[in-house]
Design a protein around this motif. Structure first.
Motif, PDB file in Angstrom:
ATOM      1  N   LYS A 181       0.854  -1.181   0.000  1.00 42.26           N
ATOM      2  CA  LYS A 181       0.000   0.000   0.000  1.00 42.26           C
ATOM      3  C   LYS A 181       0.888   1.229   0.000  1.00 42.26           C
ATOM      4  O   LYS A 181       2.046   1.181   0.410  1.00 42.26           O
ATOM      5  N   MET A 182       0.334   2.339  -0.488  1.00 42.64           N
ATOM      6  CA  MET A 182       1.063   3.615  -0.519  1.00 42.64           C
ATOM      7  C   MET A 182       0.083   4.755  -0.271  1.00 42.64           C
ATOM      8  O   MET A 182      -1.089   4.641  -0.612  1.00 42.64           O
ATOM      9  N   TYR A 183       0.573   5.842   0.282  1.00 43.20           N
ATOM     10  CA  TYR A 183      -0.243   7.043   0.440  1.00 43.20           C
ATOM     11  C   TYR A 183       0.217   8.087  -0.570  1.00 43.20           C
ATOM     12  O   TYR A 183       1.289   7.969  -1.172  1.00 43.20           O
ATOM     13  N   GLY A 184      -0.607   9.095  -0.782  1.00 37.45           N
ATOM     14  CA  GLY A 184      -0.400  10.057  -1.853  1.00 37.45           C
ATOM     15  C   GLY A 184       0.975  10.690  -1.904  1.00 37.45           C
ATOM     16  O   GLY A 184       1.660  10.635  -2.929  1.00 37.45           O
ATOM     17  N   GLN A 210     -13.663   3.133  -9.623  1.00 35.69           N
ATOM     18  CA  GLN A 210     -13.757   2.026 -10.577  1.00 35.69           C
ATOM     19  C   GLN A 210     -13.506   0.668  -9.923  1.00 35.69           C
ATOM     20  O   GLN A 210     -13.634  -0.368 -10.577  1.00 35.69           O
ATOM     21  N   GLY A 211     -13.123   0.662  -8.653  1.00 37.85           N
ATOM     22  CA  GLY A 211     -12.853  -0.591  -7.957  1.00 37.85           C
ATOM     23  C   GLY A 211     -11.462  -1.151  -8.210  1.00 37.85           C
ATOM     24  O   GLY A 211     -11.172  -2.283  -7.858  1.00 37.85           O
ATOM     25  N   VAL A 212     -10.598  -0.341  -8.805  1.00 44.88           N
ATOM     26  CA  VAL A 212      -9.226  -0.770  -9.085  1.00 44.88           C
ATOM     27  C   VAL A 212      -8.374  -0.629  -7.827  1.00 44.88           C
ATOM     28  O   VAL A 212      -7.487  -1.433  -7.572  1.00 44.88           O
ATOM     29  N   LEU A 213      -8.659   0.406  -7.046  1.00 43.68           N
ATOM     30  CA  LEU A 213      -7.946   0.648  -5.798  1.00 43.68           C
ATOM     31  C   LEU A 213      -8.911   0.608  -4.631  1.00 43.68           C
ATOM     32  O   LEU A 213     -10.100   0.900  -4.783  1.00 43.68           O
ATOM     33  N   THR A 214      -8.380   0.271  -3.483  1.00 46.43           N
ATOM     34  CA  THR A 214      -9.127   0.341  -2.240  1.00 46.43           C
ATOM     35  C   THR A 214      -8.331   1.218  -1.288  1.00 46.43           C
ATOM     36  O   THR A 214      -7.124   1.410  -1.489  1.00 46.43           O
ATOM     37  N   THR A 215      -8.987   1.769  -0.290  1.00 45.70           N
ATOM     38  CA  THR A 215      -8.294   2.656   0.641  1.00 45.70           C
ATOM     39  C   THR A 215      -8.404   2.154   2.068  1.00 45.70           C
ATOM     40  O   THR A 215      -9.324   1.408   2.423  1.00 45.70           O
ATOM     41  N   GLU A 216      -7.441   2.598   2.852  1.00 50.41           N
ATOM     42  CA  GLU A 216      -7.409   2.291   4.278  1.00 50.41           C
ATOM     43  C   GLU A 216      -6.909   3.534   4.988  1.00 50.41           C
ATOM     44  O   GLU A 216      -5.868   4.089   4.622  1.00 50.41           O
ATOM     45  N   LYS A 217      -7.664   3.991   5.977  1.00 47.06           N
ATOM     46  CA  LYS A 217      -7.247   5.167   6.744  1.00 47.06           C
ATOM     47  C   LYS A 217      -6.453   4.708   7.958  1.00 47.06           C
ATOM     48  O   LYS A 217      -6.885   3.825   8.695  1.00 47.06           O
ATOM     49  N   VAL A 218      -5.287   5.329   8.134  1.00 49.44           N
ATOM     50  CA  VAL A 218      -4.413   5.005   9.258  1.00 49.44           C
ATOM     51  C   VAL A 218      -4.096   6.307   9.986  1.00 49.44           C
ATOM     52  O   VAL A 218      -3.736   7.300   9.356  1.00 49.44           O
ATOM     53  N   TYR A 219      -4.241   6.280  11.289  1.00 51.44           N
ATOM     54  CA  TYR A 219      -3.933   7.469  12.083  1.00 51.44           C
ATOM     55  C   TYR A 219      -2.441   7.487  12.391  1.00 51.44           C
ATOM     56  O   TYR A 219      -1.888   6.525  12.923  1.00 51.44           O
ATOM     57  N   GLY A 272      -0.170   9.860  14.446  1.00 50.72           N
ATOM     58  CA  GLY A 272      -0.263  10.988  15.369  1.00 50.72           C
ATOM     59  C   GLY A 272      -1.681  11.516  15.340  1.00 50.72           C
ATOM     60  O   GLY A 272      -2.638  10.770  15.518  1.00 50.72           O
ATOM     61  N   LYS A 273      -1.817  12.800  15.075  1.00 50.42           N
ATOM     62  CA  LYS A 273      -3.144  13.425  15.020  1.00 50.42           C
ATOM     63  C   LYS A 273      -3.686  13.486  13.594  1.00 50.42           C
ATOM     64  O   LYS A 273      -4.771  13.987  13.363  1.00 50.42           O
ATOM     65  N   ARG A 274      -2.907  12.998  12.641  1.00 49.77           N
ATOM     66  CA  ARG A 274      -3.305  13.078  11.235  1.00 49.77           C
ATOM     67  C   ARG A 274      -3.793  11.726  10.734  1.00 49.77           C
ATOM     68  O   ARG A 274      -3.390  10.682  11.210  1.00 49.77           O
ATOM     69  N   VAL A 275      -4.660  11.789   9.745  1.00 53.75           N
ATOM     70  CA  VAL A 275      -5.147  10.584   9.086  1.00 53.75           C
ATOM     71  C   VAL A 275      -4.419  10.460   7.757  1.00 53.75           C
ATOM     72  O   VAL A 275      -4.363  11.409   6.974  1.00 53.75           O
ATOM     73  N   ARG A 276      -3.858   9.289   7.519  1.00 60.39           N
ATOM     74  CA  ARG A 276      -3.164   9.032   6.254  1.00 60.39           C
ATOM     75  C   ARG A 276      -3.990   7.994   5.501  1.00 60.39           C
ATOM     76  O   ARG A 276      -4.344   6.962   6.050  1.00 60.39           O
ATOM     77  N   LYS A 277      -4.290   8.286   4.245  1.00 64.10           N
ATOM     78  CA  LYS A 277      -5.104   7.399   3.419  1.00 64.10           C
ATOM     79  C   LYS A 277      -4.181   6.581   2.519  1.00 64.10           C
ATOM     80  O   LYS A 277      -3.509   7.118   1.648  1.00 64.10           O
TER      81      LYS A 277
END
Length: 112
Positions: free
Chosen positions: A24-27, A59-68, A70-75
């Motif tokens: 997985k990777m974030y933006g 399109q269902g090609v990618l899925t996301t997972e939110k991870v906290y 610290g105080k920030r959410v990383r998608k």
């Protein structure tokens, strides 16, 4: 750095291939990895990245997972099971496109 006009059509396959090579990777991580791998020749702006990520998610090609963190959410983005086929297709298409460009711009074709 390559012009935005030149790289625009290749961003989606680049993003897909990169995410598929990891769990997985974030933006921001995606933008920095592309910059690093291309020695700064391809610079993906947030304005170009996120619409592509959102479209691929819809399109269902990618899925996301939110991870906290610290105080920030990383998608984080991951390629779905169905999305793996899209990565294969995009890779084949971009490689064929590169061969075609090579044929146009060089006198000797690449050996396949």
């Amino acid at each position: 750095m390559y012009s935005k006009e030149l790289t625009k059509g290749t961003l989606q396959p680049i993003i897909l291939k990169l995410i598929s090579s990891r769990d997985k990777m974030y933006g921001y991580e995606i933008t920095q990895e592309v910059k690093k791998l291309t020695s700064g020749k391809i610079d993906i702006s947030e304005g170009a990245l996120y619409p592509i990520l959102h479209k691929l998610e819809a399109q269902g090609v990618l899925t996301t997972e939110k991870v906290y963190v610290g105080k920030r959410v990383r998608k984080y983005y991951s390629v779905t099971k169905d999305g793996k086929q899209k990565v294969i297709e995009a890779t084949k298409e971009i490689n064929d496109f590169i061969m075609t460009l090579h044929t146009i711009f060089n006198t000797k074709p690449l050996v396949q």
